[in-house]
Design a protein around this motif. Structure first.
Motif, short mmCIF file in Angstrom:
data_model
loop_
_atom_site.label_atom_id
_atom_site.label_comp_id
_atom_site.label_asym_id
_atom_site.label_seq_id
_atom_site.Cartn_x
_atom_site.Cartn_y
_atom_site.Cartn_z
N GLN A 81 0.83 -1.20 0.00
CA GLN A 81 0.00 0.00 0.00
C GLN A 81 0.87 1.26 0.00
O GLN A 81 0.55 2.24 -0.70
CB GLN A 81 -0.93 0.00 1.22
CG GLN A 81 -1.87 1.19 1.30
CD GLN A 81 -2.82 1.29 0.12
OE1 GLN A 81 -3.18 0.28 -0.49
NE2 GLN A 81 -3.22 2.51 -0.23
N GLN A 82 1.96 1.24 0.76
CA GLN A 82 2.88 2.37 0.75
C GLN A 82 3.44 2.61 -0.65
O GLN A 82 3.56 3.75 -1.11
CB GLN A 82 4.02 2.13 1.74
CG GLN A 82 3.62 2.12 3.20
CD GLN A 82 4.76 1.64 4.10
OE1 GLN A 82 5.92 1.61 3.69
NE2 GLN A 82 4.42 1.25 5.33
N LEU A 97 2.04 1.74 -3.50
CA LEU A 97 0.97 2.26 -4.36
C LEU A 97 0.75 3.76 -4.13
O LEU A 97 0.61 4.53 -5.08
CB LEU A 97 -0.32 1.49 -4.10
CG LEU A 97 -0.36 0.05 -4.63
CD1 LEU A 97 -1.52 -0.72 -3.99
CD2 LEU A 97 -0.52 0.05 -6.16
N GLU A 98 0.73 4.15 -2.88
CA GLU A 98 0.50 5.56 -2.57
C GLU A 98 1.66 6.42 -3.04
O GLU A 98 1.45 7.55 -3.54
CB GLU A 98 0.27 5.73 -1.06
CG GLU A 98 -1.05 5.12 -0.58
CD GLU A 98 -1.18 5.13 0.93
OE1 GLU A 98 -0.22 5.57 1.62
OE2 GLU A 98 -2.23 4.70 1.44
N GLY A 99 2.90 5.91 -2.91
CA GLY A 99 4.05 6.65 -3.39
C GLY A 99 4.02 6.82 -4.90
O GLY A 99 4.33 7.89 -5.43
N GLN A 147 1.35 6.78 -6.75
CA GLN A 147 0.25 7.70 -7.07
C GLN A 147 0.69 9.15 -6.90
O GLN A 147 0.36 10.02 -7.73
CB GLN A 147 -0.95 7.39 -6.18
CG GLN A 147 -2.21 8.16 -6.55
CD GLN A 147 -3.40 7.74 -5.70
OE1 GLN A 147 -3.28 7.54 -4.50
NE2 GLN A 147 -4.55 7.56 -6.34
N LYS A 148 1.43 9.44 -5.84
CA LYS A 148 1.96 10.80 -5.66
C LYS A 148 2.87 11.19 -6.82
O LYS A 148 2.87 12.34 -7.28
CB LYS A 148 2.75 10.88 -4.36
CG LYS A 148 1.92 10.83 -3.09
CD LYS A 148 2.81 10.89 -1.85
CE LYS A 148 1.99 10.76 -0.57
NZ LYS A 148 2.86 10.74 0.63
N GLY A 202 9.29 7.78 -6.29
CA GLY A 202 8.07 7.20 -6.85
C GLY A 202 8.13 6.91 -8.32
O GLY A 202 7.24 6.24 -8.85
N SER A 208 -5.97 -3.23 -6.43
CA SER A 208 -6.05 -1.81 -6.08
C SER A 208 -6.59 -1.01 -7.28
O SER A 208 -6.33 -1.35 -8.44
CB SER A 208 -4.67 -1.28 -5.70
OG SER A 208 -4.67 0.12 -5.59
N ILE A 248 -5.59 2.01 -7.77
CA ILE A 248 -4.55 3.00 -8.09
C ILE A 248 -3.87 2.71 -9.43
O ILE A 248 -3.69 3.63 -10.25
CB ILE A 248 -3.53 3.09 -6.95
CG1 ILE A 248 -4.16 3.74 -5.72
CG2 ILE A 248 -2.30 3.90 -7.38
CD1 ILE A 248 -3.27 3.80 -4.50
#
Length: 476
Positions: A45-46, A48-50, A52-53, A198, A217, A219
Motif C-alpha cells: 500500500q505504501q 501504491l500511494e508513493g 500515485q503521488k 516514486g 487496487s 490506483i
C-alpha cells in the motif's frame, strides 16, 4: 560478494527494509545466497500511494528531464556491469556467458527508449474543419504495476522499465521472489543517482497476497506481466476492480518446422542453442519440433553430436556451457513430461536422466521422438532443455498441426525454398514468425496473440501501451 545493496526494497526514492524476509537460493548449488526484505500488504500500500503521488511529479516532467534521468541510470548500470551480471549468475545459475543478454538488454532499453520518446510529438494538429481546430497529444496512462518472470531477471525488467520511464509512468516492479537480487540492485542504483521519488519502485513479495493486493487496487492504471497464461488470467481477474490496461507476454507452444530442404546445420544449431541456453527456460524456445521424415536420421545425428559436447555446471571459471533449471520442482515437472511421453510410445534418444542426490537443479539436454498429440509434452509448454520431435511428410498438413494450439507467441520455419518458406510463414498463426534464423532486439516488437499475450514489449510500439491519446478540439 557483499549483498547489502541487494537485500532492500526500493520504495519512494529510498532503500527500505521490512520485517518480512525471504531467502534467495542459487539453483546450481542449493545454497542460500542471501536474505532479502520483501513486501507485505502494508508495504504494498505504501508503494501504491508513493507511485500515485509521483503521477503529479514524475508524471509531469518534461521529456528532456526523463531522458536525462534515463541516461544517468544507464551510465550507473554500465559502471556496475560486473555486479549486475554476477547477481544474475548467482540467482538463476545460468552460465556467465548467458548473463550478458540480461545486462545488455537493460542498457539497450534505457538507451533506445530515451531516443524513441523524443520522436513522439507532444501535440499534433490533425484537422481543421467548420471553424474547429483539432489536435492530438499523449499523456502517461498513470501508475503501472509490472510482474516479472524469473528466467531473465534484468531483461524482463528492461522490457518494462524503459517505456515506463520514457513516458512518465510511475512503475512498481515486482521481480520474482526466486530471482530478485539484480532487480534490487537496480533499485540501489536508482537511489544512488537520486531518481525522483516514486518514479520507480522495486519490491518482491508472496504472489498470492502481494500480487493480488497490487492488482486489485484501483490506483494502477495498467498491469503488465511476463509469465504464464494461468498467471495472466489471475492478474486480470484480480484487476477487474477497475478499468485497467493490460500488457502481457504469456506462455506458448512454439512450433519449429524443419522441411526436407532445410539447411540442417543451421536449423539444429539454432534449435540446440535455444534449448541449452538458460536450460531452455526461454519463452520463445521451440516446443514442438516438426521434422520431415526424409531427414530423420541426419537430424538425430546432428543433435546427438551437439548434445555430446554440452557440459553442465556453474561458475565463471568453468568450461560449462549449460546451467541448471530454476529449481528442482521445475526439473521434476519437466522429467514428468518426458516419462509420460515415453510411457505413451515416445523414444528416448538422449538425456532424460539425473542424479537426485547431487546438488543443483541440473537436467541434461534431452531428445525424444515419435511424439504424438496424445502426450502432455505436445500440448504443454516444456520450458526446459527437451527436444520433442514429431515427424511429418508431404501427406501431413504440418501448418495445421503447428497452428493447432490456443497459444500464439513464437514460431519457426526452415526451408531453402523461398516460396515454401514464405507460404508456411504466412500461414502460421503466431505473433512472431522466424524464417531460417532467429533475431530479437529491443527495436523489434515482441508480442503474442491468442492466449499468448496482449500488448507489445520492445520497439516503439510498446510506448503505445504506456500512453493515453488525448484529442482537443478548439473552436476558432
Amino acid at each position: 560478494m557483499n549483498h547489502k545493496q541487494n537485500q532492500k526494497m526500493y520504495i519512494f526514492g529510498k532503500l527500505t527494509e521490512n520485517k518480512c524476509k525471504a531467502n534467495v537460493f542459487n539453483p546450481a548449488t542449493d545454497e542460500i545466497i542471501t536474505e532479502i526484505s520483501v513486501a507485505n500488504i502494508e508495504v504494498a500500500q505504501q508503494a501504491l500511494e508513493g507511485a500515485q503521488k509521483a503521477t503529479q511529479t514524475w508524471g509531469k516532467t518534461t521529456v528532456l528531464e526523463r531522458i536525462t534521468w534515463m541516461h544517468k541510470l544507464r551510465d550507473e548500470c554500465v559502471k556496475n556491469q560486473e555486479t549486475l551480471r554476477e547477481l544474475v549468475h548467482q540467482e538463476t545459475g545460468k552460465t556467465w556467458a548467458h548473463t550478458e543478454d540480461d545486462y545488455t538488454l537493460l542498457i539497450d532499453s534505457l538507451t533506445f527508449y530515451a531516443e524513441e520518446i523524443s520522436r513522439f510529438q507532444p501535440s499534433q494538429l490533425i484537422d481543421s474543419d467548420e471553424g474547429f481546430q483539432h489536435t492530438l497529444k499523449y499523456k502517461p496512462v498513470g501508475v503501472v504495476v509490472a510482474y516479472l518472470a524469473w528466467n531473465f531477471p534484468l531483461l524482463n525488467l528492461a522490457y518494462k522499465l524503459g517505456p515506463a520511464m520514457a513516458t512518465g509512468c510511475p512503475i512498481i516492479i515486482k521481480p520474482s521472489i526466486q530471482s530478485p537480487l539484480s532487480a534490487y540492485f537496480v533499485g540501489a542504483l536508482c537511489e544512488k543517482i537520486g531518481l525522483p521519488a516514486g518514479a520507480v519502485t522495486i519490491l518482491a513479495g508472496e504472489d498470492r497476497t502481494v500480487s493480488n493486493y497490487l492488482s486489485s487496487s484501483t490506483i494502477p492504471s495498467m498491469l503488465t506481466l511476463i509469465g504464464s497464461i494461468q498467471t495472466g488470467v489471475k492478474i486480470m481477474q484480480a484487476g477487474s476492480t477497475s478499468i485497467k490496461r493490460y500488457s502481457m507476454e504469456l506462455g506458448g507452444n512454439t512450433p519449429y518446422i524443419i522441411n526436407a530442404d532445410a539447411d540442417l546445420d543451421l536449423a539444429v544449431n539454432i534449435l540446440t542453442s535455444l534449448k541449452s541456453a538458460n536450460a531452455g527456460q526461454i519463452c520463445v524456445s521451440p516446443n514442438r519440433i516438426f521434422v520431415h521424415k526424409s531427414i530423420k536420421q541426419a537430424f538425430i545425428d546432428k543433435v546427438l553430436t551437439v548434445q555430446s559436447g554440452l557440459k553442465l555446471g556453474f561458475g565463471k571459471n568453468t568450461d560449462a556451457n549449460m546451467g541448471p533449471l530454476i529449481d528442482k520442482g521445475s526439473r521434476d515437472r519437466i522429467h514428468g513430461l518426458v516419462t509420460d511421453a515415453i510411457s505413451k510410445g515416445a523414444n528416448l534418444l538422449c538425456g532424460g536422466e539425473f542424479n537426485d542426490q547431487e546438488k543443483g537443479a541440473f537436467y541434461p539436454l534431452t531428445m525424444i521422438d515419435d511424439v504424438t498429440t496424445a502426450m502432455d509434452i505436445y500440448n504443454h509448454e516444456i520450458f526446459g532443455p527437451v527436444i520433442s520431435v514429431v515427424y511429418f511428410d508431404e501427406s501431413d498438413d504440418v501448418i495445421a498441426l503447428a497452428n493447432d494450439t490456443d497459444t500464439g507467441l513464437a514460431s519457426y520455419v526452415f526451408s531453402q525454398n523461398a516460396g515454401l518458406a514464405q507460404q508456411q510463414a504466412d500461414a502460421l498463426d503466431f505473433g512472431e514468425v522466424q524464417v531460417n534464423g532467429v533475431k530479437y532486439g529491443i527495436h523489434l516488437p515482441h508480442l503474442g496473440i491468442k492466449q499468448s499475450g496482449i500488448g507489445c514489449d520492445c520497439s516503439k510500439y510498446a510506448l503505445n501501451d504506456y500512453l493515453s491519446l488525448i484529442r482537443k478540439s478548439v473552436k476558432k
